[in-house]
Design a protein around this motif. Structure first.
Motif, short mmCIF file in Angstrom:
data_model
loop_
_atom_site.label_atom_id
_atom_site.label_comp_id
_atom_site.label_asym_id
_atom_site.label_seq_id
_atom_site.Cartn_x
_atom_site.Cartn_y
_atom_site.Cartn_z
N PRO A 22 -2.77 6.54 2.55
CA PRO A 22 -3.99 6.08 1.88
C PRO A 22 -3.73 5.30 0.60
O PRO A 22 -4.42 4.33 0.31
CB PRO A 22 -4.75 7.38 1.59
CG PRO A 22 -4.24 8.34 2.61
CD PRO A 22 -2.80 7.99 2.80
N SER A 23 -2.72 5.71 -0.18
CA SER A 23 -2.47 5.03 -1.44
C SER A 23 -2.02 3.60 -1.25
O SER A 23 -2.23 2.75 -2.11
CB SER A 23 -1.41 5.80 -2.25
OG SER A 23 -0.16 5.77 -1.58
N VAL A 24 -1.42 3.32 -0.09
CA VAL A 24 -0.97 1.96 0.22
C VAL A 24 -2.06 1.19 0.96
O VAL A 24 -2.32 0.02 0.69
CB VAL A 24 0.32 1.99 1.06
CG1 VAL A 24 0.71 0.58 1.49
CG2 VAL A 24 1.46 2.63 0.27
N GLU A 25 -2.69 1.86 1.92
CA GLU A 25 -3.61 1.17 2.82
C GLU A 25 -5.02 1.01 2.26
O GLU A 25 -5.71 0.04 2.58
CB GLU A 25 -3.68 1.91 4.17
CG GLU A 25 -2.35 1.99 4.90
CD GLU A 25 -1.82 0.63 5.29
OE1 GLU A 25 -2.62 -0.33 5.39
OE2 GLU A 25 -0.60 0.50 5.49
N MET A 26 -5.48 1.95 1.42
CA MET A 26 -6.85 1.85 0.94
C MET A 26 -7.14 0.54 0.20
O MET A 26 -8.16 -0.09 0.47
CB MET A 26 -7.23 3.05 0.08
CG MET A 26 -8.69 2.99 -0.41
SD MET A 26 -9.24 4.47 -1.30
CE MET A 26 -9.56 5.61 0.04
N PRO A 27 -6.28 0.09 -0.72
CA PRO A 27 -6.57 -1.19 -1.38
C PRO A 27 -6.64 -2.36 -0.39
O PRO A 27 -7.46 -3.26 -0.56
CB PRO A 27 -5.40 -1.35 -2.35
CG PRO A 27 -4.91 0.03 -2.60
CD PRO A 27 -5.10 0.74 -1.30
N HIS B 270 -5.44 -2.54 -8.13
CA HIS B 270 -4.64 -2.56 -6.91
C HIS B 270 -5.34 -3.34 -5.79
O HIS B 270 -4.68 -3.99 -4.97
CB HIS B 270 -4.36 -1.13 -6.45
CG HIS B 270 -3.37 -0.43 -7.33
ND1 HIS B 270 -3.19 0.94 -7.33
CD2 HIS B 270 -2.49 -0.90 -8.25
CE1 HIS B 270 -2.26 1.27 -8.20
NE2 HIS B 270 -1.82 0.17 -8.77
N ILE B 271 -6.67 -3.27 -5.74
CA ILE B 271 -7.41 -4.07 -4.76
C ILE B 271 -7.22 -5.55 -5.06
O ILE B 271 -6.97 -6.35 -4.14
CB ILE B 271 -8.91 -3.70 -4.78
CG1 ILE B 271 -9.11 -2.28 -4.27
CG2 ILE B 271 -9.71 -4.69 -3.92
CD1 ILE B 271 -10.53 -1.77 -4.44
#
Length: 321
Positions: free
Chosen positions: A90-95, A122-123
């Motif tokens: 999630p920390s990599v893929e959410m943005p 990050h986004i």
């Protein structure tokens, strides 16, 4: 994987038709599409197994969770980020998912408000390049000291650059040294005009901040850890665009907020599409406050956070009143 953006409307149409029992014309009105499109989407839903395969609930569990969360919280759209650490971090893929969803919400000529913080930064950092001339990206709150990372002007400028859009920064500090000075600065024509322009935004992108001793407001020097602790005791529950809100999502009457140069919270609530992205489990209570306060029409969270919100909604209730 979360539902692909191209398939999300198919799943929403099927959810409204089969779960809520709406007629096709009612589904069309709810989604602002033609009745012919609804029929096509329902047919496609059957073809890809959303409504007829016996294991469809398992196959599309995250999508079902998203639709249930939309219903429970009265939100327009919810995106769910899975938490299978072996396949999807999630920390990599959410943005990445948030950046793609954000772009799809932008229409030609839109004015888009952007706040600050690590999540938005990050986004912005993974925002795909696009040519959205005619779109303006507006900074929602004042700026911070140069040494601090994730500054509001950096987020606004980078998103505007990636989208080939106009960037409009708010050239004022986030927090002034006195309430009198803050009030005088708000009356300055340039600043007043910029703050008023936020009411013309069609879309906003932000997260909600916490009130911990290591929160962004403390780290950037806007407030001390001791002051933040005292504000928590006085009812502070979260941070929206640099301003403290209480447990019901209302503006907290405190010295910090009175010294803050930021968009009026009522103006933010009136923005039609308010995309709130929250990843950290520690932001559960601030997120609850933000939802109660009406700061989300579109929400992106992890699957575990969505389940916690659903459990809360079945108890005390979470819909904005």
């Amino acid at each position: 994987m979360p539902v692909r953006s191209a398939d999300q409307i198919i799943h929403k149409a099927a959810w409204l038709y089969y779960t809520h029992g709406l007629r096709q014309d009612e589904v069309a009105k709810h989604l602002d599409i033609s009745r012919a499109s609804v029929a096509m989407y329902l047919r496609r839903a059957r073809e890809i197994g959303i409504v007829t395969i016996s294991t469809s609930t398992e196959l599309f569990s995250d999508d079902v969770l998203a639709r249930e969360t939309e219903d429970a919280l009265d939100l327009e759209t919810v995106w769910i980020i899975p938490e299978d650490r072996q396949a999807f971090n999630p920390s990599v893929e959410m943005p990445v998912v948030a950046a793609a969803a954000f772009i799809e919400l932008i229409n030609k000529g839109d004015r888009v408000g952007v706040a600050w913080g690590r999540t938005v930064y990050h986004i912005a950092d993974v925002m795909p390049y696009a040519d959205l001339q005619g779109v303006a990206v507006v900074q929602l709150c004042g700026n911070l000291g140069a040494p601090y990372s994730y500054r509001p002007d950096q987020c606004t400028t980078e998103i505007a650059r990636r989208l080939n859009a106009e960037g409009i920064n708010l050239y004022a500090p986030l927090v002034l040294s006195s309430e009198r000075l803050a009030e005088e600065l708000r009356r300055e024509p340039v600043v007043r005009e910029q703050l008023l322009a936020i009411t013309d935004c069609q879309l906003a992108l932000y997260s909600v901040g916490g009130i911990e001793d290591d929160s962004h407001l403390v780290k950037c020097g806007a407030i001390t850890a001791a002051e933040m602790h005292a504000l928590g005791q006085a009812g502070a529950a979260g941070v929206i665009a640099g301003q403290l809100i209480d447990a019901d999502g209302q503006w907290l009457d405190c010295a910090h907020n009175r010294r803050c140069i930021s968009a009026d919270l009522d103006s933010i609530r009136k923005i039609p599409k308010r995309m709130l992205v929250v990843q950290e489990d520690s932001k559960y209570e601030p997120l609850v406050a933000a939802i109660k306060g009406g700061f989300a029409s579109h929400l992106m969270v992890t699957a575990s956070m969505a389940k916690r919100l659903l459990k809360r909604a079945k108890g005390a209730g979470l819909k904005h009143t």
